[in-house]
Enzyme design. Structure first.
Site, PDB file in Angstrom:
ATOM      1  N   GLY A 186       5.254   4.620  -8.091  1.00 33.35           N
ATOM      2  CA  GLY A 186       4.444   4.664  -6.868  1.00 33.35           C
ATOM      3  C   GLY A 186       4.799   3.477  -5.999  1.00 33.35           C
ATOM      4  O   GLY A 186       5.730   3.540  -5.188  1.00 33.35           O
TER       5      GLY A 186
ATOM      6  N   THR B 254       2.402  15.479   0.104  1.00 35.16           N
ATOM      7  CA  THR B 254       1.529  16.055   1.125  1.00 35.16           C
ATOM      8  C   THR B 254       2.175  17.303   1.724  1.00 35.16           C
ATOM      9  O   THR B 254       3.365  17.305   2.048  1.00 35.16           O
ATOM     10  CB  THR B 254       1.259  15.010   2.232  1.00 35.16           C
ATOM     11  OG1 THR B 254       0.625  13.892   1.616  1.00 35.16           O
ATOM     12  CG2 THR B 254       0.365  15.571   3.327  1.00 35.16           C
TER      13      THR B 254
ATOM     14  N   GLU C 206       1.578   5.851   1.934  1.00 32.96           N
ATOM     15  CA  GLU C 206       2.693   5.156   2.624  1.00 32.96           C
ATOM     16  C   GLU C 206       2.695   3.676   2.238  1.00 32.96           C
ATOM     17  O   GLU C 206       2.999   2.801   3.054  1.00 32.96           O
ATOM     18  CB  GLU C 206       2.664   5.394   4.139  1.00 32.96           C
ATOM     19  CG  GLU C 206       2.860   6.883   4.440  1.00 32.96           C
ATOM     20  CD  GLU C 206       3.514   7.198   5.762  1.00 32.96           C
ATOM     21  OE1 GLU C 206       4.155   6.305   6.348  1.00 32.96           O
ATOM     22  OE2 GLU C 206       3.404   8.352   6.189  1.00 32.96           O
TER      23      GLU C 206
HETATM   24  C1  LIG Z   1      -3.447  12.121  -1.087  1.00 32.47           C
HETATM   25  C2  LIG Z   1      -2.110  11.471  -1.266  1.00 32.47           C
HETATM   26  C3  LIG Z   1      -1.025  11.886  -0.513  1.00 32.47           C
HETATM   27  C4  LIG Z   1       0.235  11.301  -0.713  1.00 32.47           C
HETATM   28  N1  LIG Z   1       1.321  11.785  -0.027  1.00 32.47           N
HETATM   29  C5  LIG Z   1       2.566  11.367  -0.375  1.00 32.47           C
HETATM   30  C6  LIG Z   1       3.737  12.011   0.148  1.00 32.47           C
HETATM   31  O1  LIG Z   1       3.647  12.928   0.975  1.00 32.47           O
HETATM   32  N2  LIG Z   1       4.952  11.585  -0.267  1.00 32.47           N
HETATM   33  C7  LIG Z   1       5.103  10.580  -1.173  1.00 32.47           C
HETATM   34  O2  LIG Z   1       6.239  10.249  -1.518  1.00 32.47           O
HETATM   35  N3  LIG Z   1       4.024   9.941  -1.690  1.00 32.47           N
HETATM   36  C8  LIG Z   1       2.760  10.324  -1.330  1.00 32.47           C
HETATM   37  N4  LIG Z   1       1.648   9.712  -1.871  1.00 32.47           N
HETATM   38  C9  LIG Z   1       1.841   8.654  -2.857  1.00 32.47           C
HETATM   39  C10 LIG Z   1       1.356   7.288  -2.381  1.00 32.47           C
HETATM   40  O3  LIG Z   1       2.247   6.750  -1.448  1.00 32.47           O
HETATM   41  C11 LIG Z   1       1.183   6.424  -3.654  1.00 32.47           C
HETATM   42  O4  LIG Z   1       0.022   6.909  -4.309  1.00 32.47           O
HETATM   43  C12 LIG Z   1       1.042   4.955  -3.337  1.00 32.47           C
HETATM   44  O5  LIG Z   1       2.255   4.441  -2.848  1.00 32.47           O
HETATM   45  C13 LIG Z   1       0.594   4.138  -4.551  1.00 32.47           C
HETATM   46  O6  LIG Z   1       1.328   4.445  -5.691  1.00 32.47           O
HETATM   47  P1  LIG Z   1       0.528   4.765  -7.059  1.00 32.47           P
HETATM   48  O7  LIG Z   1      -0.490   5.799  -6.736  1.00 32.47           O
HETATM   49  O8  LIG Z   1       1.526   5.086  -8.102  1.00 32.47           O
HETATM   50  O9  LIG Z   1      -0.237   3.420  -7.389  1.00 32.47           O
HETATM   51  P2  LIG Z   1       0.323   2.175  -8.227  1.00 32.47           P
HETATM   52  O10 LIG Z   1       1.664   1.770  -7.704  1.00 32.47           O
HETATM   53  O11 LIG Z   1       0.211   2.488  -9.676  1.00 32.47           O
HETATM   54  O12 LIG Z   1      -0.740   1.059  -7.832  1.00 32.47           O
HETATM   55  C14 LIG Z   1      -1.986   0.907  -8.503  1.00 32.47           C
HETATM   56  C15 LIG Z   1      -2.637  -0.362  -7.953  1.00 32.47           C
HETATM   57  O13 LIG Z   1      -1.806  -1.494  -8.259  1.00 32.47           O
HETATM   58  C16 LIG Z   1      -1.542  -2.209  -7.054  1.00 32.47           C
HETATM   59  N5  LIG Z   1      -0.200  -2.801  -7.125  1.00 32.47           N
HETATM   60  C17 LIG Z   1       0.948  -2.205  -7.547  1.00 32.47           C
HETATM   61  N6  LIG Z   1       1.970  -3.068  -7.450  1.00 32.47           N
HETATM   62  C18 LIG Z   1       1.472  -4.231  -6.939  1.00 32.47           C
HETATM   63  C19 LIG Z   1       2.025  -5.504  -6.592  1.00 32.47           C
HETATM   64  N7  LIG Z   1       3.325  -5.761  -6.731  1.00 32.47           N
HETATM   65  N8  LIG Z   1       1.174  -6.467  -6.124  1.00 32.47           N
HETATM   66  C20 LIG Z   1      -0.156  -6.211  -5.950  1.00 32.47           C
HETATM   67  N9  LIG Z   1      -0.725  -5.035  -6.259  1.00 32.47           N
HETATM   68  C21 LIG Z   1       0.073  -4.050  -6.736  1.00 32.47           C
HETATM   69  C22 LIG Z   1      -1.633  -1.183  -5.943  1.00 32.47           C
HETATM   70  O14 LIG Z   1      -1.857  -1.790  -4.683  1.00 32.47           O
HETATM   71  C23 LIG Z   1      -2.805  -0.347  -6.431  1.00 32.47           C
HETATM   72  O15 LIG Z   1      -4.008  -0.963  -6.051  1.00 32.47           O
HETATM   73  C24 LIG Z   1       0.378  10.248  -1.641  1.00 32.47           C
HETATM   74  C25 LIG Z   1      -0.736   9.815  -2.380  1.00 32.47           C
HETATM   75  C26 LIG Z   1      -1.958  10.419  -2.228  1.00 32.47           C
HETATM   76  C27 LIG Z   1      -3.124   9.956  -3.081  1.00 32.47           C
END
Ligand SMILES: Cc1cc2nc3c(=O)[nH]c(=O)nc-3n(C[C@H](O)[C@H](O)[C@H](O)COP(=O)(O)OP(=O)(O)OC[C@H]3O[C@@H](n4cnc5c(N)ncnc54)[C@H](O)[C@@H]3O)c2cc1C
Length: 388
Positions: A139, A166, A372
């Site tokens: 992510g 999405t 994003e």
């Molecule tokens: C409804 C929805 C629509 C989406 N649409 C798309 C899409 O169309 N295309 C696409 O590619 N993606 C999409 N996404 C994915 C979205 O971009 C990711 O969910 C987002 O980037 C976070 O990744 P993760 O959910 O794996 O969270 P994680 O990366 O697991 O993060 C979990 C927590 O840890 C924190 N964290 C992680 N690394 C760090 C760091 N280095 N320092 C501080 N804090 C950190 C994060 O801020 C968060 O609070 C969508 C997500 C949702 C929920």
């Protein structure tokens, strides 16, 4: 029609053309999209009425350059369209927003052939575009993706799972980032256009979400999907750079969505406080309520100015765009969360029910702090790109 590409617009003022665009999108959104917003949320269904209305008015993908049959709208015009649709229905605003997100890699880095083949149907409203970067285990650390594309003659064979996509299932076209050289991490990632009808493409069940329930979010499964090599966007190994360059521009569209959601909540609360009476007078007469509205409007206007400044930088591709794109998204989404939460507060117990739209707006606002790149990730991006 949308304001045409124009890099010269004033940073802090919208032009007459942009104002006219806002007026016409607002009229369309209120007449054709707002009436279905609560139902779309309640039923978790795709806002087909919104897509039909946006396509009929040529507002579904205004960023597509005129050379490919599009409106050729500038970045600020695109922001205004998304903002005004989000003001009544955040789910529907993901139609123009994700059409830009999905197709911008092609606009920025695609060959002429790819642009002609894929931007035309998008501009006409015959196809939507999704963006496939995230994966179950990748992510925030998107470069840790596992999806692979292996060269085989004049084709590539893609295998992997993309998560949280999405408009998956509704879109015809998908920009998919995949590893072509595992040794090189982010420099070993390439971008491809995958079509919904390609053999081996399938979708997971729609996610059950807190908000933006009308926007389908599904996994995209790639099972031995064979695509011609000329579907690669740009050179091999440039996919991750293209994906990040895309986000510099499109985080501004998420800021726009956040602005619209917050404006919708503020407008509703502003009217409500004049109607609701307690202690023998309208609650709008209490200074405590007036100060809340003043703070909400102040924060929203600050977020709008930052977002419009970022849009101007996107249009000109300024050197500090990366900072501004991240800052606008981060600031506007935090403001949207605060303003929508305060709107629920101003409606008291009524605000907490589905009989009023502000609880939906509060639920919808939350996603703008997450996708994003989370707002923590935006802070990493800003810290690495501080303005001089
Ligand atoms: C409804 C929805 C629509 C989406 N649409 C798309 C899409 O169309 N295309 C696409 O590619 N993606 C999409 N996404 C994915 C979205 O971009 C990711 O969910 C987002 O980037 C976070 O990744 P993760 O959910 O794996 O969270 P994680 O990366 O697991 O993060 C979990 C927590 O840890 C924190 N964290 C992680 N690394 C760090 C760091 N280095 N320092 C501080 N804090 C950190 C994060 O801020 C968060 O609070 C969508 C997500 C949702 C929920």
């Amino acid at each position: 029609m949308a304001a045409q590409g124009n890099a010269d617009f004033d940073l802090f003022r919208t032009s007459e053309e942009h104002d006219m665009l806002r007026e016409s999108v607002r009229g369309l959104a209120e007449a054709k999209i707002a009436p279905f917003a609560a139902e779309v949320d309640e039923q978790g269904r795709f806002p087909q009425e919104a897509l039909d209305a946006l396509v009929a008015a040529d507002l579904h993908a205004v960023h597509v350059p005129e050379a490919y049959g599009g409106a050729g709208a500038d970045a600020l015009a695109t922001v205004i369209v998304i903002e005004e649709v989000a003001r009544v229905c955040a789910s529907s605003s993901l139609i123009p927003a994700v059409n830009k997100l999905g197709s911008l890699p092609v606009v920025l880095s695609g060959s002429e052939e790819l642009k002609a083949k894929y931007l035309g149907p998008l501009a006409k409203g015959d196809a939507m575009f999704s963006y496939c970067l995230s994966e179950p285990e990748a992510g925030s650390d998107a470069a840790g993706m596992k999806t692979k594309a292996v060269r085989d003659g004049d084709t590539y064979v893609l295998n992997g799972v993309k998560r949280w996509i999405t408009n998956a299932g509704v879109s015809e076209f998908y920009t998919v980032m995949a590893v072509t050289d595992p040794e090189k991490r982010s420099k070993g990632i390439s971008a491809f256009v995958v079509e919904k009808g390609d053999e081996g493409v399938s979708f997971g069940a729609p996610e059950k979400k807190l908000g933006i329930k009308g926007s389908p979010t599904r996994e995209v499964y790639l099972d031995n999907v064979r695509v011609p090599a000329d579907r690669m966007i740009g050179e091999e190994g440039t996919g991750f750079a293209t994906a990040m360059k895309t986000l510099d521009h499109t985080r501004i569209t998420i800021a726009a969505q956040a602005l619209g959601i917050a404006q919708g909540a503020l407008d509703y609360a502003k009217n409500y406080v004049h109607e609701r009476r307690q202690f023998g007078k309208a609650i709008a007469d209490f200074q405590g309520v007036q100060f809340m509205l003043a703070d909400m409007a102040m924060k929203l206007e600050a977020a709008r100015q930052l977002t419009y400044a970022a849009a101007a930088k996107s249009e000109r591709v300024d050197g500090d765009l990366t900072f501004f794109g991240a800052a606008a998204k981060c600031f506007a989404s935090d403001v949207a969360m605060e303003v929508t939460t305060d709107a629920v507060q101003l409606l008291g117990g009524y605000g907490y029910t589905r009989d009023y739209p502000v609880e939906r707006m509060m639920r919808d606002a939350k996603i703008t702090q997450i996708y994003e790149g989370t707002n923590q990730v935006q802070r990493i991006v800003m810290a690495r790109n501080l303005p001089r």
